[in-house]
Design an enzyme around this catalytic site. Structure first.
Site, PDB file in Angstrom:
ATOM      1  N   ASP A  18       0.837  -1.200   0.000  1.00  0.00           N
ATOM      2  CA  ASP A  18       0.000   0.000   0.000  1.00  0.00           C
ATOM      3  C   ASP A  18       0.873   1.252   0.000  1.00  0.00           C
ATOM      4  OD1 ASP A  18      -2.311   1.445   0.038  1.00  0.00           O
ATOM      5  OD2 ASP A  18      -2.753   1.120   2.152  1.00  0.00           O
ATOM      6  N   ASN A  20       1.387   3.442  -2.841  1.00  0.00           N
ATOM      7  CA  ASN A  20       1.944   3.925  -4.114  1.00  0.00           C
ATOM      8  C   ASN A  20       1.388   5.304  -4.471  1.00  0.00           C
ATOM      9  OD1 ASN A  20       3.140   1.446  -4.357  1.00  0.00           O
ATOM     10  ND2 ASN A  20       1.732   0.648  -5.900  1.00  0.00           N
ATOM     11  N   GLU A  65     -11.732  -4.968  -5.933  1.00  0.00           N
ATOM     12  CA  GLU A  65     -12.298  -3.629  -5.761  1.00  0.00           C
ATOM     13  C   GLU A  65     -11.536  -2.572  -6.584  1.00  0.00           C
ATOM     14  OE1 GLU A  65     -11.689  -5.695  -3.008  1.00  0.00           O
ATOM     15  OE2 GLU A  65     -13.807  -6.236  -3.088  1.00  0.00           O
ATOM     16  N   ASN A  66     -10.314  -2.906  -7.006  1.00  0.00           N
ATOM     17  CA  ASN A  66      -9.492  -1.904  -7.696  1.00  0.00           C
ATOM     18  C   ASN A  66     -10.055  -1.479  -9.067  1.00  0.00           C
ATOM     19  OD1 ASN A  66      -6.275  -3.071  -6.412  1.00  0.00           O
ATOM     20  ND2 ASN A  66      -7.612  -1.440  -5.677  1.00  0.00           N
ATOM     21  N   LEU A 193      -7.300  -5.431   6.667  1.00  0.00           N
ATOM     22  CA  LEU A 193      -6.975  -6.637   5.893  1.00  0.00           C
ATOM     23  C   LEU A 193      -7.371  -6.456   4.426  1.00  0.00           C
ATOM     24  CD1 LEU A 193      -5.756  -9.420   6.231  1.00  0.00           C
ATOM     25  CD2 LEU A 193      -7.963 -10.293   6.960  1.00  0.00           C
TER      26      LEU A 193
END
Ligand code: FPP
Length: 238
Positions: A18, A20, A65-66, A193
């Site tokens: 996580d 970026n 979900e991305n 998570l």
């Protein structure tokens, strides 16, 4: 720095990469530049983990979900997958690494599916570390697909519903044959998570580092492993 010879290296490590976007924003750069740097980190960490003797390294590359991110960001990530599939193949060959993908690959563009298939088939016989890339992956989606496959097998008379054990169910998951993570690392300080390996992380030790993924490196990894080594794992016992 820690003395590596005294460090117990976990057999199975999972990472939620996580930060970026924040890395890029802090530099006034577009988010995709953060993902680009993040890919360089992935390449380096694969090599570091393989050399340290890690058995399995699983990274969260793209969640179910991305897809909700902007079109620009999603297509930027697809371009990175295209470019890095080739590079990963070379890295995997050089480091005797086997590559596996977990998640529902069917939603990716055809050329990316082919690149993933090639990565898996051409590295299948490598005997070193297994690098697992979670792409279009969601823990709930994985459990849903496993439940459907199990139901199909019951319907086909292959086994009885009452015969289902935790071990049997694990065999229906994308991660069949991959040991549950001993250590789960999340970068950039978030305490979630995020739908990652929910079944598999039941007893994983979680280590959170504030370092943003593009800045993650071997020293930070070793600090996380050191923190893991200080934990007493009880697996529900006393
Ligand atoms: C989270 O940062 C990162 C992602 C959603 C993508 C991670 C993907 C890569 C590093 C590429 C992996 C590629 C290969 C080839 C394995 P974020 O964008 O959520 O960061 P933020 O929370 O700071 O916005």
């Amino acid at each position: 720095m820690s003395n590596i010879s005294e460090t117990h290296i976990p057999g199975s490590i999972a990472i939620i990469m996580d930060g970026n976007g924040r890395w890029a924003q802090r530099r006034g750069l577009p988010r995709n530049m953060g993902h680009r740097e993040g890919c360089k980190t992935v390449e380096q960490i694969i090599e570091d983990c393989a050399r340290l003797g890690v058995g399995y390294l699983t990274v969260y590359a793209f969640s179910t979900e991305n897809w909700r991110r902007s079109e620009d960001e999603v297509s930027g990530l697809m371009q990175l997958f295209r470019y890095y599939a080739g590079r990963l193949l070379v890295r995997a060959r050089d480091n005797n690494v086997r590559v596996r993908m977990i998640g529902d690959r069917s939603r990716f563009p055809r050329d990316i599916i082919e690149a993933i298939n090639k990565l898996e088939s051409e590295t299948r016989d490598n005997t070193g570390m297994t690098f697992v890339m979670a792409a279009n992956y969601g823990g709930r989606d994985e459990i849903r697909r496993a439940a459907m496959d199990f139901a199909e097998d019951v319907k086909a008379g292959k086994l009885e519903a009452s015969e289902l054990t935790e071990e049997t169910f694990s065999g229906y998951l994308d991660t069949a044959g991959i040991p549950d993570p001993d250590l789960l690392i999340r970068t950039s300080g978030e305490l979630r998570l995020s739908n990652f390996l929910m079944w598999q992380c039941a007893y994983s030790e979680i280590v959170i580092t504030d370092v943003l993924w593009p800045d993650f490196n071997k020293d930070v990894l070793l600090k996380c492993i050191e923190e893991f080594n200080g934990r007493k794992r009880r697996f529900g016992g006393v």
